[in-house]
Motif scaffolding. Structure first.
Motif, short mmCIF file in Angstrom:
data_model
loop_
_atom_site.label_atom_id
_atom_site.label_comp_id
_atom_site.label_asym_id
_atom_site.label_seq_id
_atom_site.Cartn_x
_atom_site.Cartn_y
_atom_site.Cartn_z
N ASN A 1 0.84 -1.19 0.00
CA ASN A 1 0.00 0.00 0.00
C ASN A 1 0.88 1.24 0.00
OD1 ASN A 1 -2.81 -1.15 0.51
ND2 ASN A 1 -1.65 -2.01 2.22
N GLU B 1 -6.01 -1.14 -7.40
CA GLU B 1 -7.14 -0.54 -6.70
C GLU B 1 -6.71 0.81 -6.13
OE1 GLU B 1 -8.30 -3.23 -3.67
OE2 GLU B 1 -9.46 -4.53 -5.00
N GLU C 1 -7.87 3.53 -3.30
CA GLU C 1 -8.74 3.79 -2.15
C GLU C 1 -8.69 5.28 -1.82
OE1 GLU C 1 -8.99 2.86 2.64
OE2 GLU C 1 -7.84 1.52 1.33
N GLU C 2 -9.83 5.93 -1.90
CA GLU C 2 -9.88 7.35 -1.61
C GLU C 2 -9.80 7.60 -0.12
OE1 GLU C 2 -9.59 9.40 -3.93
OE2 GLU C 2 -10.13 8.21 -5.69
N ARG C 3 -8.96 8.56 0.27
CA ARG C 3 -8.85 8.97 1.67
C ARG C 3 -8.87 10.48 1.75
NH1 ARG C 3 -4.77 4.89 4.94
NH2 ARG C 3 -5.86 2.95 4.42
N PRO D 1 -5.05 9.54 -1.80
CA PRO D 1 -5.47 8.17 -2.17
C PRO D 1 -4.38 7.16 -1.85
CG PRO D 1 -5.88 9.73 -3.96
CD PRO D 1 -5.03 10.44 -2.96
N ARG E 1 -2.99 0.09 -4.32
CA ARG E 1 -2.51 -1.27 -4.03
C ARG E 1 -2.84 -2.15 -5.23
NH1 ARG E 1 -7.15 -0.82 -0.78
NH2 ARG E 1 -5.85 -0.31 1.02
N ARG F 1 -4.54 -5.14 -7.18
CA ARG F 1 -5.85 -5.79 -7.04
C ARG F 1 -5.66 -7.29 -6.92
NH1 ARG F 1 -10.54 -3.93 -10.96
NH2 ARG F 1 -10.43 -2.19 -9.50
#
Length: 310
Positions: free
Chosen positions: A258, A297, A299-301, A305, A308, A310
């Motif tokens: 990640n 993938e 991932e919104e934060r 973002p 990682r 998939r």
């Protein structure tokens, strides 16, 4: 000799000495040809791997990668059982080009195991049902694994036919003449032989006499000295290319699992700067391409973002 655009006319206008033309090429090939390991097997899995790896990649570069791939995943079942991210990471580490080829190869292996009980279809039409296997690859696997294909027509074959028999630069004419020349039931040796002719003797700069081209007595270009040929697209430089950057993204995520944009960026480009030309926006676009291909993938934060595999 002139050829009309119609396919039937093209086939009829071939030289009368077709048997001699066929025999000369096959004897030339069988007497001496470049040795590649996938030419020594009729395993459709091994041949499919070689065909996918060879797309826009020089054959000499493929040999080591092919050996390593089959050592790691020796059967179609082994490949289907592994994690896709491992296959993508292998692809990237061996600089084999677009990583979605690795994804499709893995998915095709899964299809063979789950839908075909581990046995490959034997016809071009059947092989075309596999994920990522287009008409050319399907025909090549059918030819080299099962001796059950049509004539292969790649850029080398087009160049040979254009020069030797003045075939017009039209796909339908090339396909028709290639199939008219190929002996029935001999797609394996014939397709290997004519591609070898284009790759060794009838290159962009021809080496007719140097390698003893077997078609010199019938070849229009050899007779006239006019060795023009259809334009052949050149492979874009890998260094600094978008596909190289994609490979670096995959490699970094394989190693670190990640990463935020600003953690990932410097691992992809040494000149990464968050607000620069090669910054967050550029990296985000690259990641979205990989996400569209099913490889990554995002991932919104609230801060940045996270990316990682998939």
């Amino acid at each position: 000799m002139a050829y009309g655009a119609a396919m039937s006319e093209a086939a009829v206008d071939l030289p009368d000495e077709r048997d001699a033309i066929r025999r000369a090429l096959i004897e030339w090939y069988e007497d001496d040809h470049r040795e590649y390991p996938w030419r020594e097997t009729d395993d459709p899995y091994a041949i499919l791997v070689s065909e996918v790896m060879s797309q826009q990649t020089q054959l000499d570069r493929v040999v080591d990668a092919w050996d390593d791939f089959l050592e790691r995943w020796p059967t179609v079942g082994d490949l289907a059982a592994t994690d896709r991210s491992d296959v993508v990471a292998f692809w990237s580490a061996h600089s084999l080009g677009y990583n979605n080829r690795a994804k499709y190869l893995h998915e095709a292996a899964t299809q063979v195991v789950e839908e075909y009980d581990g046995e490959f279809p034997e016809s071009p039409d059947g092989l075309s049902e596999l994920m990522g296997v287009g008409p050319y690859t399907a025909n090549a696997v059918a030819s080299f694994a099962f001796n059950n294909g049509d004539a292969v027509v790649d850029t080398n074959v087009k160049r040979v036919l254009y020069r030797a028999f003045s075939i017009p630069d039209e796909d339908a004419a090339f396909e028709d003449v290639a199939n008219a020349l190929m002996p029935d039931g001999e797609s394996r040796v014939w397709n290997n032989a004519i591609m070898e002719l284009g790759g060794v003797a009838c290159e962009k700069t021809p080496r007719c006499d140097e390698v003893g081209c077997p078609w010199r007595e019938w070849c229009d270009a050899y007779e006239t000295g006019d060795f023009t040929a259809p334009d052949v697209p050149t492979q874009p430089s890998f260094e600094g290319s978008r596909r190289q950057m994609r490979g670096r993204v995959i490699g970094a995520l394989k190693e670190h699992e990640n990463l935020t944009l600003d953690e990932l960026g410097p691992k992809v480009r040494v000149d990464y700067a968050p607000e620069g030309e090669y910054g967050r926006e550029w990296l985000r676009n690259l990641l979205e391409d990989l996400a569209d291909d099913g490889l990554v993938e995002i991932e919104e934060r609230s801060d940045q973002p996270i990316a990682r595999l998939r």
